[in-house]
Design an enzyme around this catalytic site. Structure first.
Site, PDB file in Angstrom:
ATOM      1  N   CYS A  59      49.888 -14.842  34.846  1.00 46.21           N
ATOM      2  CA  CYS A  59      50.959 -14.215  34.078  1.00 46.21           C
ATOM      3  C   CYS A  59      50.472 -14.018  32.647  1.00 46.21           C
ATOM      4  CB  CYS A  59      52.179 -15.138  34.096  1.00 46.21           C
ATOM      5  SG  CYS A  59      53.733 -14.273  34.050  1.00 46.21           S
ATOM      6  N   ILE A  60      50.922 -12.942  32.007  1.00 50.58           N
ATOM      7  CA  ILE A  60      50.478 -12.660  30.638  1.00 50.58           C
ATOM      8  C   ILE A  60      51.629 -12.057  29.852  1.00 50.58           C
ATOM      9  CG2 ILE A  60      49.571 -10.407  31.346  1.00 50.58           C
ATOM     10  CD1 ILE A  60      47.414 -10.743  29.154  1.00 50.58           C
ATOM     11  N   GLU A 113      45.969 -11.753  39.034  1.00 49.21           N
ATOM     12  CA  GLU A 113      46.789 -11.935  40.223  1.00 49.21           C
ATOM     13  C   GLU A 113      47.519 -10.635  40.568  1.00 49.21           C
ATOM     14  OE1 GLU A 113      50.735 -14.522  41.113  1.00 49.21           O
ATOM     15  OE2 GLU A 113      48.964 -15.696  40.557  1.00 49.21           O
TER      16      GLU A 113
END
Length: 445
Positions: A311-312, A345
């Site tokens: 996640c970013i 991902e």
């Protein structure tokens, strides 16, 4: 996948909180480029028939399509997502939660009746019939664009799951947050504990990320909180930038609070309550008051699929400054230290894919420009820690690769490379690898 760097404007909804000296300042007219007060206008008197017709429409049904006055003072098409009763003098009125059909869900909001143009009300149509009629009118390209917009970040969901997700998260529960010196308008729903259901605004400690309902609670907390940076190890410092590594198992509450905060700006289904399995990398701007979070990325401690980023997020006040690109580059520097290839991902949102494709393009074409002689995709992967599949799809999208005699051949004309590099834009802030002091997780302890 989350937000990288979106345009910093009214849509981002972040403003610096005023200092004590200007907290009570009032606006008296056309000063500092602000819009002057509207002059009085004589409005046309509506006939009784028109008033009765409009009254018969109210309250508007969920699903109604109508034009709504937005913050730019222009009218935009919206769809009513929800409604709720509000008390007014002598009667019960409604306010409406609307989705601006031209814009991302992050701009959904509650509006008053006076913001809606009742003359533009469209009859509520059955969704399935409407979709069928609309699809007949659209070209294949237009339909694909609409489909991509509707499933942004949700490519792993089937139609039923997507409808369930959108129903559960359709109304923003928290309107604004206070984090450090910023008050930030939120973008999406986040599943905070039930006791926060009645809160429109939350106050976060910017260091430990504990959140409170009232400003006074935050002020009392700040007197007791002895943190001036995220809990965890500082693994990078260059100038005023620092990166901290937080182990979700060692700092479970911080990891969970970070997920609650991030979900306010990320429209995807997964929120990790089991943070034990993740490492969080918090990017901070540092000054004499402490280290202030500007964004983060997370990664699994052990990923069988070679994911180097789960996640970013770059927080809205810090977007358009190159921090998203920095976070992507940093994740690959960690992969190089691990001696592995990495990939983000899946699924990637459209914004996520755009950001990664830009990073891959800049890194790969820069090597191709400087390299003399032939080079293979495997060699590019070893040099960059970018997964071979990502290299292949990137070069194919740029039409720099051909399939000849059973193998892929890279065609690197210097003028073509320059043109693609220019289109990919600037690379943002660079990671100074000499300032990275880090041991891969598998080697710790």
């Amino acid at each position: 996948m989350g937000s990288i760097d979106t345009p910093e404007n009214a849509e981002n909804g972040a403003r610096t909180l005023p200092s004590a000296t200007d907290a009570y300042a009032t606006y008296e007219g056309d000063k500092n480029g602000m819009t002057p007060r509207a002059t009085e206008m004589t409005l046309p008197v509506e006939s009784e028939a028109i008033k009765k017709r409009k009254a018969s429409m109210l309250p508007l049904e969920v699903g109604t399509r109508v034009m709504c006055r937005w913050r730019d003072c222009k009218y935009h098409p919206v769809k009513v997502i929800e409604r709720r009763k509000i008390q007014s003098v002598g009667s019960i009125d409604y306010e409406y939660y609307v989705h601006y059909t031209e814009f991302n869900r992050r701009l959904d909001e509650w509006v008053k009746l006076e913001q809606l143009d009742l003359d533009s009300v469209e009859t509520v149509v059955d969704e399935k019939v409407e979709d069928k009629v609309t699809s007949l009118k659209m070209t294949r390209h237009q339909k694909r664009k609409i489909d991509e917009t509707h499933v942004e970040g949700h490519e792993e969901l089937d139609a039923a799951s997507l409808r369930e997700h959108e129903e559960f998260t359709k109304v923003k529960n928290i309107a604004t947050i206070e984090l450090g010196r910023y008050e930030i308008e939120t973008w999406y729903f986040s599943p905070f504990p039930p006791e926060y259901n009645d809160c429109l605004k939350l106050y976060f400690c910017e260091f430990c990320l504990n959140f409170m309902k009232r400003k006074e609670q935050l002020q009392r907390h700040m007197k007791k909180c002895d943190l001036k940076h995220p809990p965890g190890d500082e693994i990078y410092r260059s100038g005023t930038l620092s990166m901290f590594e937080i182990d979700g198992k060692k700092n479970k509450v911080y990891g969970q609070n970070l997920c609650y905060l991030a979900k306010l700006f990320l429209d995807h289904k997964t929120l990790y309550y089991d943070v034990d399995l993740f490492l969080f990398y918090i990017l901070c701007e540092c000054d004499d008051r402490g280290c202030h979070m500007v964004g983060y990325f997370s990664k699994e401690k052990h990923s069988e699929e070679s994911y180097n980023l789960a996640c970013i997020l770059t927080l809205p006040p810090y977007q358009r400054k190159g921090y998203g690109k920095f976070l992507i580059a940093f994740s690959y520097e960690l992969s190089k230290k691990e001696g592995k290839v990495g990939t983000p991902e899946r699924p990637l949102s459209d914004l996520g894919l755009l950001s990664y494709r830009g990073y891959w393009t800049r890194v790969l074409l820069d090597i191709l420009k400087r390299h003399k002689g032939n080079i293979s995709i495997k060699e590019l992967s070893d040099m960059t820690a970018i997964k071979a599949e990502d290299i292949l799809t990137t070069l194919q999208s740029l039409e720099l690769i051909q399939y000849r005699k059973g193998q892929h051949v890279i065609c690197a004309d210097p003028k073509v490379l320059d043109r693609h590099l220019k289109a990919a834009g600037r690379g943002g802030l660079e990671v100074d690898v000499s300032k990275l002091i880090w041991t891969p997780y598998k080697e710790q302890g």
